[in-house]
Design a protein around this motif. Structure first.
Motif, PDB file in Angstrom:
ATOM      1  N   SER A   1       0.828  -1.206   0.000  1.00 50.80           N
ATOM      2  CA  SER A   1       0.000   0.000   0.000  1.00 50.80           C
ATOM      3  C   SER A   1       0.862   1.255   0.000  1.00 50.80           C
ATOM      4  O   SER A   1       0.588   2.221  -0.731  1.00 50.80           O
TER       5      SER A   1
ATOM      6  N   LEU B   1       2.354   1.783  -3.393  1.00 46.93           N
ATOM      7  CA  LEU B   1       1.386   2.297  -4.360  1.00 46.93           C
ATOM      8  C   LEU B   1       1.355   3.818  -4.376  1.00 46.93           C
ATOM      9  O   LEU B   1       1.156   4.438  -5.433  1.00 46.93           O
TER      10      LEU B   1
ATOM     11  N   ALA C   1       1.703   4.948  -8.241  1.00 46.08           N
ATOM     12  CA  ALA C   1       0.409   5.117  -8.911  1.00 46.08           C
ATOM     13  C   ALA C   1       0.457   6.287  -9.880  1.00 46.08           C
ATOM     14  O   ALA C   1       0.939   7.376  -9.554  1.00 46.08           O
TER      15      ALA C   1
ATOM     16  N   ILE D   1      -2.981  -8.584  -1.529  1.00 46.53           N
ATOM     17  CA  ILE D   1      -2.799  -7.974  -2.849  1.00 46.53           C
ATOM     18  C   ILE D   1      -2.053  -8.937  -3.765  1.00 46.53           C
ATOM     19  O   ILE D   1      -2.460  -9.173  -4.908  1.00 46.53           O
TER      20      ILE D   1
ATOM     21  N   ASP E   1      -6.340  -1.616 -12.032  1.00 44.19           N
ATOM     22  CA  ASP E   1      -7.042  -0.484 -11.456  1.00 44.19           C
ATOM     23  C   ASP E   1      -6.623  -0.279 -10.006  1.00 44.19           C
ATOM     24  O   ASP E   1      -6.187  -1.226  -9.331  1.00 44.19           O
ATOM     25  N   LEU E   2      -6.800   0.931  -9.524  1.00 43.90           N
ATOM     26  CA  LEU E   2      -6.667   1.238  -8.108  1.00 43.90           C
ATOM     27  C   LEU E   2      -7.868   2.052  -7.660  1.00 43.90           C
ATOM     28  O   LEU E   2      -8.479   2.767  -8.452  1.00 43.90           O
TER      29      LEU E   2
ATOM     30  N   ARG F   1      -9.136   5.195  -5.250  1.00 44.40           N
ATOM     31  CA  ARG F   1      -8.540   6.430  -4.745  1.00 44.40           C
ATOM     32  C   ARG F   1      -9.529   7.143  -3.826  1.00 44.40           C
ATOM     33  O   ARG F   1     -10.691   7.347  -4.188  1.00 44.40           O
TER      34      ARG F   1
ATOM     35  N   TRP G   1      -4.271   5.954  -2.394  1.00 42.66           N
ATOM     36  CA  TRP G   1      -4.560   4.875  -3.333  1.00 42.66           C
ATOM     37  C   TRP G   1      -4.697   3.549  -2.592  1.00 42.66           C
ATOM     38  O   TRP G   1      -4.023   3.318  -1.592  1.00 42.66           O
TER      39      TRP G   1
ATOM     40  N   ALA H   1      -5.389  -0.925  -3.466  1.00 43.26           N
ATOM     41  CA  ALA H   1      -5.514  -1.966  -4.489  1.00 43.26           C
ATOM     42  C   ALA H   1      -6.585  -2.989  -4.156  1.00 43.26           C
ATOM     43  O   ALA H   1      -7.143  -3.615  -5.065  1.00 43.26           O
TER      44      ALA H   1
ATOM     45  N   ASN I   1     -11.918  -3.186  -4.866  1.00 44.72           N
ATOM     46  CA  ASN I   1     -11.234  -3.103  -6.152  1.00 44.72           C
ATOM     47  C   ASN I   1     -10.712  -4.498  -6.501  1.00 44.72           C
ATOM     48  O   ASN I   1     -10.791  -4.948  -7.636  1.00 44.72           O
TER      49      ASN I   1
ATOM     50  N   ASP J   1      -6.840  -1.562   2.311  1.00 46.25           N
ATOM     51  CA  ASP J   1      -5.682  -2.464   2.322  1.00 46.25           C
ATOM     52  C   ASP J   1      -5.168  -2.664   3.744  1.00 46.25           C
ATOM     53  O   ASP J   1      -3.963  -2.778   3.974  1.00 46.25           O
TER      54      ASP J   1
ATOM     55  N   CYS K   1     -12.782   4.495  -8.654  1.00 45.83           N
ATOM     56  CA  CYS K   1     -11.925   3.504  -9.299  1.00 45.83           C
ATOM     57  C   CYS K   1     -11.196   4.167 -10.460  1.00 45.83           C
ATOM     58  O   CYS K   1     -11.829   4.779 -11.341  1.00 45.83           O
TER      59      CYS K   1
END
Length: 300
Positions: free
Chosen positions: A72, A75, A79, A96, A127-128, A130, A135, A137, A201, A273, A286
């Motif tokens: 995380s 990311l 990202a 993840i 995709d992530l 937000r 961000w 996952a 997600n 996450d 997304c």
């Protein structure tokens, strides 16, 4: 492709497994001809600053070594950038990596997978979610499960998984429905009573619990699992089904799909996450193809 890549390491991940995993992963990458540099911060903000500096400096890849918390954090550095992300899963949950079909519990194999992906260009855009500038996952959790996390984080004993179990028992004793307002893609708000609402997600959280089993990492949409009011007995009976994802067949569970989700509820913290994001209300969107993930052959 630059041959210099960055290992982003959390020494404390998985009760020290993070530090132990860095060595075999680095050896596998060096054996494949890559120059490996490590980033280890004093704390999370310092580590993130160093990771962002590595990305801005043109590293060939950022490799997160640790659990979902470390992924995380990584990311937040990659990202929306061209620098790909690799994962050496060495934490407790590893949801993840699990959702992406990456090696679990074998840092040498993870290193070899990343090396092969870099050489062959096996990169999958996923995709992530937000939330503001944060961000994620996997899954944004809220309700019963996030209250268990809240309580577990306040407890100093017992340690490890037993602390989570103790927190769950305490929250079961206090179980009550939560009033939610749920907005989906700007439509009329759904006002409902629920035990929890999970915005996926990806499908998994909590070490393999498939709370949002239909969630795909590349479809531009969240799967939103709403568990309605239920008794303690019902919750305990349905809970084991979460590991198979079959809980969504229970009449108390509904699933929605949307690219933008807003959640409102009193006294509820959102966890994305596995990390606290903040109190509701929160809005998640997304973002398609927000990160480039190094994957095994055929999965790109």
């Amino acid at each position: 492709m630059t041959s210099e890549i960055t290992l982003f390491v959390n020494p404390g991940s998985g009760r020290g497994r993070g530090a132990g995993a860095a060595g075999p992963a680095a050896r596998a990458l060096r054996d494949a001809g890559f120059t490996v540099r490590s980033v280890v911060g004093r704390d999370a903000p310092d580590a993130l600053e160093r990771a962002r500096a590595a990305v801005a400096g043109g590293t060939g890849a950022l490799i997160a070594v640790g659990g979902d918390g470390m992924v995380s954090l990584a990311l937040q550095a990659v990202a929306g950038r061209d620098v790909p992300l690799g994962i050496v899963a060495a934490g407790t949950g590893n949801d993840i990596a699990r959702s992406c079909g990456l090696p679990l519990g074998d840092p040498g194999e993870a290193g070899r997978t990343i090396a092969a992906a870099l050489k062959a260009g096996h990169v999958r855009s996923i995709d992530l979610g937000r939330i503001g500038d944060r961000w994620f996952a996997g899954v944004l959790a809220s309700g019963f499960d996030s209250r268990v996390n809240d309580r577990g984080n306040r407890m100093h004993w017992p340690r490890g998984r037993l602390r989570y179990d103790a927190a769950m028992l305490a929250e079961l004793a206090a179980l009550r429905p939560i009033g939610y307002r749920i907005g989906l893609d700007g439509g009329p708000c759904l006002e409902t009573q629920a035990t929890l609402v999970a915005v996926g997600n990806g499908p998994c959280y909590g070490g393999g619990m498939r709370m949002c089993p239909g969630a795909r990492l590349d479809d531009g949409l969240f799967d939103i699992t709403v568990v309605g009011p239920c008794s303690r007995t019902t919750l305990l009976r349905v809970f084991p089904k979460v590991y198979r994802g079959s809980h969504v067949d229970h009449p108390a569970v509904t699933v929605h799909r949307a690219a933008r989700v807003s959640l409102e509820a009193e006294d509820v913290t959102g966890y994305a996450d596995g990390e606290p994001v903040g109190p509701l209300p929160l809005t998640a969107r997304c973002v398609p193809g927000a990160v480039r993930l190094l994957v095994t052959a055929g999965d790109h």
